[in-house]
Design an enzyme around this catalytic site. Structure first.
Site, short mmCIF file in Angstrom:
data_model
loop_
_atom_site.label_atom_id
_atom_site.label_comp_id
_atom_site.label_asym_id
_atom_site.label_seq_id
_atom_site.Cartn_x
_atom_site.Cartn_y
_atom_site.Cartn_z
N CYS A 4 0.82 -1.20 0.00
CA CYS A 4 0.00 0.00 0.00
C CYS A 4 0.87 1.26 0.00
CB CYS A 4 -0.90 -0.02 1.23
SG CYS A 4 -1.97 1.43 1.38
N CYS A 7 -0.09 3.23 3.64
CA CYS A 7 0.39 2.80 4.95
C CYS A 7 1.53 1.77 4.91
CB CYS A 7 -0.76 2.23 5.79
SG CYS A 7 -1.42 0.66 5.17
N CYS A 20 -5.98 -2.80 0.45
CA CYS A 20 -5.22 -2.84 1.70
C CYS A 20 -6.16 -3.23 2.84
CB CYS A 20 -4.58 -1.49 1.98
SG CYS A 20 -3.67 -1.46 3.54
N CYS A 23 -5.81 -0.12 5.81
CA CYS A 23 -6.43 1.21 5.68
C CYS A 23 -7.54 1.26 4.64
CB CYS A 23 -5.36 2.27 5.37
SG CYS A 23 -4.66 2.15 3.72
N CYS A 68 19.12 -50.08 18.30
CA CYS A 68 17.69 -50.32 18.15
C CYS A 68 17.12 -50.82 19.47
CB CYS A 68 17.44 -51.35 17.04
SG CYS A 68 15.70 -51.81 16.86
N CYS A 71 15.58 -54.68 18.79
CA CYS A 71 16.39 -55.88 18.59
C CYS A 71 17.85 -55.72 18.99
CB CYS A 71 16.32 -56.34 17.12
SG CYS A 71 17.20 -55.28 15.96
N ASP A 87 15.88 -22.20 15.25
CA ASP A 87 16.97 -22.15 16.21
C ASP A 87 17.06 -23.41 17.07
OD1 ASP A 87 14.66 -21.69 17.63
OD2 ASP A 87 15.52 -20.15 18.92
N GLU A 88 16.23 -24.41 16.80
CA GLU A 88 16.29 -25.68 17.51
C GLU A 88 16.96 -26.73 16.63
OE1 GLU A 88 12.34 -26.77 18.67
OE2 GLU A 88 11.99 -24.85 19.66
N CYS A 96 15.61 -49.32 11.74
CA CYS A 96 16.59 -50.38 11.94
C CYS A 96 16.74 -51.21 10.67
CB CYS A 96 16.16 -51.27 13.11
SG CYS A 96 17.29 -52.65 13.42
N CYS A 99 15.49 -55.18 11.84
CA CYS A 99 14.09 -55.55 12.11
C CYS A 99 13.06 -54.55 11.58
CB CYS A 99 13.88 -55.73 13.61
SG CYS A 99 13.95 -54.21 14.58
#
Length: 107
Positions: A4, A7, A20, A23, A68, A71, A87-88, A96, A99
């Site tokens: 816009c 704004c 918009c 607004c 595992c 097994c 950030d993690e 496996c 199995c």
């Protein structure tokens, strides 16, 4: 994407005009707007990370630093997926090789 002039908020398409939400101002749609979108080729199967029950892990990278719980085998295929915020640390999904038992590891 169009912003816009009044704004600075992002505008949404409504027929032949952009409106918009903040607004209520209206502007003509940019003629170049359609040309600004870029399409990419579809991902190949090698790029996809499958984590659901029926996922095919065979051929994925192999981990030898795991055990595992089902097994006791010490070799498993794995995939990595970012399941939390950026950030993690990512989550590793294992299957496996002996199995077929599946589990995940949160770092």
């Amino acid at each position: 994407m169009q912003f816009c002039d009044e704004c600075g908020s992002m505008m949404k398409a409504d027929g032949d005009v952009m409106v918009c939400d903040s607004c209520g101002a209206e502007q003509a749609r940019d003629a170049d707007e359609e040309a600004a979108f870029v399409s990419t080729e579809e991902q190949s199967g090698d790029e996809l990370i499958e984590t659901e029950e029926g996922a095919d892990f065979e051929g994925k990278p192999t981990a030898t630093d795991v055990i595992c719980d089902d097994c006791g085998h010490t070799v498993a295929w794995y995939t990595i997926k970012q399941t939390g915020a950026a950030d993690e640390p990512p989550t590793r999904f294992f299957k496996c090789k002996e199995c077929g038992y599946r589990w995940r590891e949160y770092n």
